[in-house]
Design a protein around this motif. Structure first.
Motif, PDB file in Angstrom:
ATOM      1  N   UNK A 177      45.278  48.715  65.299  1.00  0.00           N
ATOM      2  CA  UNK A 177      44.783  49.960  65.894  1.00  0.00           C
ATOM      3  C   UNK A 177      44.070  50.805  64.844  1.00  0.00           C
ATOM      4  N   UNK A 178      44.640  50.877  63.675  1.00  0.00           N
ATOM      5  CA  UNK A 178      44.087  51.720  62.614  1.00  0.00           C
ATOM      6  C   UNK A 178      42.757  51.200  62.084  1.00  0.00           C
ATOM      7  N   UNK A 179      42.515  49.914  62.202  1.00  0.00           N
ATOM      8  CA  UNK A 179      41.311  49.318  61.646  1.00  0.00           C
ATOM      9  C   UNK A 179      40.035  49.796  62.329  1.00  0.00           C
ATOM     10  N   UNK A 180      40.106  50.069  63.624  1.00  0.00           N
ATOM     11  CA  UNK A 180      38.901  50.459  64.373  1.00  0.00           C
ATOM     12  C   UNK A 180      38.997  51.923  64.772  1.00  0.00           C
ATOM     13  N   UNK A 181      38.366  52.789  63.982  1.00  0.00           N
ATOM     14  CA  UNK A 181      38.476  54.225  64.204  1.00  0.00           C
ATOM     15  C   UNK A 181      37.831  54.652  65.513  1.00  0.00           C
ATOM     16  N   UNK A 182      36.725  54.025  65.893  1.00  0.00           N
ATOM     17  CA  UNK A 182      36.049  54.411  67.132  1.00  0.00           C
ATOM     18  C   UNK A 182      36.932  54.141  68.349  1.00  0.00           C
ATOM     19  N   UNK A 183      37.541  52.962  68.374  1.00  0.00           N
ATOM     20  CA  UNK A 183      38.436  52.630  69.497  1.00  0.00           C
ATOM     21  C   UNK A 183      39.661  53.535  69.494  1.00  0.00           C
ATOM     22  N   UNK A 184      40.131  53.866  68.295  1.00  0.00           N
ATOM     23  CA  UNK A 184      41.283  54.749  68.186  1.00  0.00           C
ATOM     24  C   UNK A 184      40.960  56.132  68.747  1.00  0.00           C
ATOM     25  N   UNK A 185      39.807  56.661  68.422  1.00  0.00           N
ATOM     26  CA  UNK A 185      39.413  57.984  68.921  1.00  0.00           C
ATOM     27  C   UNK A 185      39.279  57.974  70.440  1.00  0.00           C
ATOM     28  N   UNK A 186      38.737  56.900  70.999  1.00  0.00           N
ATOM     29  CA  UNK A 186      38.615  56.795  72.455  1.00  0.00           C
ATOM     30  C   UNK A 186      39.996  56.754  73.108  1.00  0.00           C
ATOM     31  N   UNK A 187      40.908  56.020  72.492  1.00  0.00           N
ATOM     32  CA  UNK A 187      42.263  55.936  73.023  1.00  0.00           C
ATOM     33  C   UNK A 187      42.953  57.290  72.943  1.00  0.00           C
TER      34      UNK A 187
END
Length: 330
Positions: A80-90
């Motif tokens: 989860x931490x590796x992809x900041x864009x996906x994390x922000x969307x989540x």
């Protein structure tokens, strides 16, 4: 594999899918919180409670299976931490309330019980803005993250317990295409071969499986030969031909069991046995029972037809289903 791990829910539904699954596999496991072991009557629904009591479903506490829960789930947090864009969307979905609003035992959509993981993972998800406590030992988790986390856990527990992870959930999960195609092909075969009604007595089902475990193995072998064969693609003429062959053999066996291939031999045996007793019966108070030999013989003959269904010879593996159809229908 002969055993399953059901997910993402705790309670198996009372559906045709569950019945087919119970008949096809030796045992089904379900991931449950610790409290369910102490108060099953309070936590399971009635159908699931009966499945557990009959030994058809095995409750599994992941904390008893995983040797290092936090260490094992750390790669999930790192992913989860590796992809900041996906994390922000989540995070935005979680803030917007994309958590679902369902009963707490259906944890895969939004709520996950703390007993299913080490507490550390919930602390990490809270720090990432993807989870928060929802009362007691339940956590509200962003929906997509919750789904992925439960898939992750199911995969770990399945590997540790030598079970095949499976679900009745309509939408596919994260498994690779080849796995999904095999599952779908297997389900199509079973759906066509096991169209049994839902109101089957579970005690009888368990006894039937115990008595005919060898036949179940033979049947499962036949299905897996098709499901695992990459040359037999669902939807092609070859697939439907193989399915038709299995269906035809099952119907042939069912017909033999109903009509009995032992008619003349069996009836003669019955009459001979009863005739031998006539002399004894005539000199006793039970003589009246045997007085009407034809009627009595027919009754015994009919009963033995039922008992001798197992004697029908079969090498196709479909005898298991033909017997199930005869023995389990109410």
């Amino acid at each position: 594999m002969s055993n399953l791990l059901y997910f993402p829910y705790i309670n198996l539904p009372r559906t045709d899918w569950t019945l087919r699954t119970l008949l096809y596999y030796d045992n089904i496991g379900s991931i449950v919180p610790q409290e369910y072991f102490y108060e099953p009557e309070r936590n399971y629904d009635q159908f699931m409670l009966e499945l557990v009591r009959e030994g058809l479903v095995t409750p599994i506490n992941p904390m008893d299976v995983l040797d290092n829960p936090w260490t094992s789930t750390r790669p999930f947090i790192e992913l989860i931490q590796e992809n900041r864009k996906k994390l922000e969307k989540a995070q935005n979905r979680f803030i917007a309330g994309n958590r679902g609003n369902i009963h707490s035992d259906k944890f895969s959509k939004a709520n996950i019980h703390a007993d299913k993981f080490d507490q550390e993972i919930f602390y990490q998800l809270e720090q990432l803005g993807l989870a928060e406590s929802s009362g007691g030992r339940w956590y509200s988790v962003e929906k997509r993250t919750a789904n992925n986390l439960m898939n992750f856990l199911a995969t770990l527990v399945s590997a540790k317990t030598d079970r095949l992870p499976t679900t009745d959930y309509v939408k596919p999960f994260h498994y690779r295409n080849s796995f999904k195609k095999i599952q779908e092909k297997r389900e199509t075969i079973l759906r066509n071969l096991i169209p049994f009604p839902q109101d089957i007595d579970l005690t009888r089902l368990m006894r039937f499986k115990e008595k005919h475990s060898d036949l179940l193995q033979a049947f499962r072998t036949q299905v897996e030969l098709i499901a695992l064969d990459s040359n037999i693609i669902e939807g092609t003429p070859l697939f439907y031909q193989r399915l038709a062959e299995l269906t035809q053999r099952k119907d042939e066996l069912s017909t033999k069991m109903n009509e009995s291939q032992f008619n003349s031999i069996l009836f003669g045996t019955v009459c001979g046995l009863i005739g031998a007793y006539q002399g004894i019966a005539a000199a006793s108070t039970t003589g009246a029972i045997f007085g009407a030999l034809p009627g009595f013989a027919n009754a015994v003959y009919s009963a033995l037809q039922i008992e001798r269904a197992e004697n029908v010879f079969d090498q196709s593996g479909l005898k298991y289903l033909a017997l199930a159809d005869k023995r389990l229908r109410r």
